[in-house]
Design a protein around this motif. Structure first.
Motif, PDB file in Angstrom:
ATOM      1  N   ASP A  71      -7.844  32.506  -4.472  1.00  0.00           N
ATOM      2  CA  ASP A  71      -8.653  31.291  -4.364  1.00  0.00           C
ATOM      3  C   ASP A  71      -9.147  30.918  -5.754  1.00  0.00           C
ATOM      4  O   ASP A  71      -9.325  31.783  -6.613  1.00  0.00           O
ATOM      5  CB  ASP A  71      -9.794  31.462  -3.363  1.00  0.00           C
ATOM      6  CG  ASP A  71     -10.430  32.853  -3.422  1.00  0.00           C
ATOM      7  OD1 ASP A  71     -10.210  33.565  -4.429  1.00  0.00           O
ATOM      8  OD2 ASP A  71     -11.129  33.221  -2.479  1.00  0.00           O
ATOM      9  N   CYS A 128     -18.427  33.821  -6.969  1.00  0.00           N
ATOM     10  CA  CYS A 128     -17.760  34.581  -5.914  1.00  0.00           C
ATOM     11  C   CYS A 128     -16.552  35.324  -6.491  1.00  0.00           C
ATOM     12  O   CYS A 128     -15.796  35.957  -5.778  1.00  0.00           O
ATOM     13  CB  CYS A 128     -17.351  33.658  -4.768  1.00  0.00           C
ATOM     14  SG  CYS A 128     -17.160  34.504  -3.182  1.00  0.00           S
ATOM     15  N   HIS A 184     -13.823  34.096  -7.925  1.00  0.00           N
ATOM     16  CA  HIS A 184     -12.492  33.500  -7.769  1.00  0.00           C
ATOM     17  C   HIS A 184     -11.801  33.337  -9.129  1.00  0.00           C
ATOM     18  O   HIS A 184     -10.577  33.244  -9.189  1.00  0.00           O
ATOM     19  CB  HIS A 184     -12.583  32.166  -7.019  1.00  0.00           C
ATOM     20  CG  HIS A 184     -13.149  32.310  -5.624  1.00  0.00           C
ATOM     21  ND1 HIS A 184     -13.260  31.263  -4.747  1.00  0.00           N
ATOM     22  CD2 HIS A 184     -13.641  33.404  -4.971  1.00  0.00           C
ATOM     23  CE1 HIS A 184     -13.802  31.703  -3.596  1.00  0.00           C
ATOM     24  NE2 HIS A 184     -14.049  32.986  -3.719  1.00  0.00           N
ATOM     25  N   GLU A 188     -11.867  27.471  -1.198  1.00  0.00           N
ATOM     26  CA  GLU A 188     -12.094  28.535  -0.203  1.00  0.00           C
ATOM     27  C   GLU A 188     -13.501  28.440   0.372  1.00  0.00           C
ATOM     28  O   GLU A 188     -13.716  28.714   1.550  1.00  0.00           O
ATOM     29  CB  GLU A 188     -11.885  29.912  -0.853  1.00  0.00           C
ATOM     30  CG  GLU A 188     -11.821  31.057   0.167  1.00  0.00           C
ATOM     31  CD  GLU A 188     -13.167  31.474   0.726  1.00  0.00           C
ATOM     32  OE1 GLU A 188     -13.251  31.757   1.934  1.00  0.00           O
ATOM     33  OE2 GLU A 188     -14.153  31.506  -0.030  1.00  0.00           O
ATOM     34  N   GLU A 189     -14.467  28.045  -0.465  1.00  0.00           N
ATOM     35  CA  GLU A 189     -15.872  28.005  -0.051  1.00  0.00           C
ATOM     36  C   GLU A 189     -16.131  26.793   0.841  1.00  0.00           C
ATOM     37  O   GLU A 189     -16.146  25.669   0.366  1.00  0.00           O
ATOM     38  CB  GLU A 189     -16.785  27.920  -1.291  1.00  0.00           C
ATOM     39  CG  GLU A 189     -16.577  29.021  -2.319  1.00  0.00           C
ATOM     40  CD  GLU A 189     -17.187  30.358  -1.894  1.00  0.00           C
ATOM     41  OE1 GLU A 189     -17.768  30.417  -0.797  1.00  0.00           O
ATOM     42  OE2 GLU A 189     -17.050  31.318  -2.672  1.00  0.00           O
ATOM     43  N   HIS A 202     -10.108  40.283  -2.198  1.00  0.00           N
ATOM     44  CA  HIS A 202     -11.383  39.721  -2.637  1.00  0.00           C
ATOM     45  C   HIS A 202     -12.199  40.848  -3.262  1.00  0.00           C
ATOM     46  O   HIS A 202     -12.230  41.947  -2.737  1.00  0.00           O
ATOM     47  CB  HIS A 202     -12.164  39.111  -1.473  1.00  0.00           C
ATOM     48  CG  HIS A 202     -13.177  38.088  -1.916  1.00  0.00           C
ATOM     49  ND1 HIS A 202     -14.275  38.413  -2.681  1.00  0.00           N
ATOM     50  CD2 HIS A 202     -13.226  36.756  -1.730  1.00  0.00           C
ATOM     51  CE1 HIS A 202     -14.971  37.305  -2.932  1.00  0.00           C
ATOM     52  NE2 HIS A 202     -14.356  36.278  -2.371  1.00  0.00           N
TER      53      HIS A 202
HETATM   54 ZN   LIG Z   1     -14.997  34.317  -2.396  1.00  0.00          ZN
END
Ligand SMILES: [Zn+2]
Ligand SMILES: [Zn+2]
Length: 390
Positions: free
Chosen positions: A75, A100, A102, A134-135, A161
């Motif tokens: 992502d 996050c 990514h 993705e979020e 992830h």
């Molecule tokens: Zn994430």
């Protein structure tokens, strides 16, 4: 840790890419600069490149004769968070941040693409999927709607992830549900407004909303199997604006998380039923709008096994966790796993202390794990293409 010399030699460049991406975070479906960064490198590796899927998605394809077709996904989007890490490579874009990791996922997959372009892992096709949004926005679903799986008929698909709280140098991988389904709801409770001192002249929707919130909590505690993790969270209650007035209506909003499709159906039906019945008992009305956002992320047994063996070949058996509980957070890779057998695992990002958790302004991706992520993708692709099971 079994990292090949070729991948070890990439480390400085991987860190440089990760930090360059970190400086320039872009939100869902706006990842134009990021997409250009990715596409330029894929071309430089000599791969076939497709841009524009789901707007800002980028695909790199490595074709190496007849064989299976394996997808690897990263992502690429960031979050609307103002960074507080103080890193020298902190976000240059106010209010946006790669909180996050990514940026790290994108870098690991770029590294894997470079390594495999130089040294193909087996006969067949590897599809490197750089997915936007993705979020919250479900970029994976949009890529599928845009024909991802028609253009590239995948036999299996894998993703990682990063996971704060899981030690760096560890991977968690298991079959079955690993992340929950993500649904949202809005309930409108309509009563009859009245004077705050004369409640008998109206129908109080606030008392009713309070009962409903409790009735919903007993779906989780009394109606769902206690071993089948389920969450119903009412996260907003809006009603009234004057101290001595009972309002006409109340709005409740929140989110539901479930791990099994049957439980998801059951919870939605039960929430609707209880809202309507309890409201009717008080001569009020309840209107529930229930939205299914992401399905649960469910790993296929065979793919999870391939991924587990790949991780163990690199890290040894003790560093690969297979007995962990799923997270009740969600992941739009779930849409891909609904269509293609695959597996989604966590790569340890190290300690989460000091607020270094996902979606925190203090979070940062751990650069030390970049080579491991690259090696994992290479190893899992090799196994998926050759059927090696060693
Ligand atoms: Zn994430
Ligand atoms: Zn996230």
């Amino acid at each position: 840790m079994n990292i090949t010399p070729a991948i070890k030699a990439m480390e400085d460049q991987l860190v440089e890419w990760r930090r360059a991406l970190h400086r320039r975070p872009e939100l869902a479906f706006e990842e134009h600069e990021t997409a250009a960064f990715i596409a330029a490198r894929l071309r430089w590796f000599g791969l076939e490149v497709h841009e524009g899927l789901a707007g800002t998605g980028v695909i790199g394809v490595l074709r190496n004769g007849e064989g299976p077709c394996v997808g690897l996904r990263a992502d690429i989007d960031a979050l609307p968070i103002a960074e507080l890490t103080g890193a020298t490579y902190a976000s240059e874009i106010p209010g946006k941040m790669h909180a996050c990791g990514h940026d790290g996922h994108t870098t690991m997959l770029l590294g894997a693409a470079q390594a495999m372009a130089a040294d193909p892992p087996g006969p067949g096709t590897v599809v490197f999927i750089f997915q936007p949004a993705e979020e919250n926005e479900g970029g994976a679903r949009v890529m599928i709607e845009d024909g991802l799986l028609e253009h590239f008929p995948l036999d299996s698909i894998y993703a990682l992830h990063n996971w704060p709280g899981l030690e760096a140098g560890r991977i968690a991988m298991r079959a079955g549900p690993v992340m929950a389904a993500f649904d949202t709801f809005e309930l409108k409770v309509i009563g009859k407004g009245s004077h705050g001192a004369m409640p008998h002249e109206g129908i109080d929707p606030i008392t009713l909303a309070a009962q409903l919130q409790l009735a919903w909590q007993t779906i989780v505690s009394r109606a769902v199997d206690p071993t089948d993790a389920t969450v119903i969270s009412v996260t907003q209650i809006h009603a009234g604006h004057t101290l001595n007035v009972i309002p006409e209506e109340v709005i409740l909003r929140g989110t539901v998380r479930t791990l099994r499709p049957e439980t998801r159906d059951f919870v939605q039906t039960e929430m609707t039923h209880r809202a309507e019945m309890i409201a009717a008992a008080y001569r009020a009305t309840a209107q529930l709008t229930y939205q299914r956002r992401y399905p649960a992320t469910i790993n296929a047994p065979e793919a999870a096994e391939t991924a587990r063996r790949a991780a163990e070949a690199i890290l040894g058996r003790d560093a690969v966790q297979t007995d962990y509980a799923p997270s009740m957070a969600s992941e739009d890779f779930a849409f891909l796993l609904e269509k293609v057998p695959g597996a989604y695992g966590w790569i340890g990002n190290g300690s989460a202390e000091g607020g270094r958790n996902l979606h925190s302004p203090h979070y940062d991706f751990n650069d030390a794990i970049l080579p491991l992520g690259v090696q994992f993708f290479v190893e899992v692709a090799r196994r998926a293409l050759t059927g090696a099971n060693d």
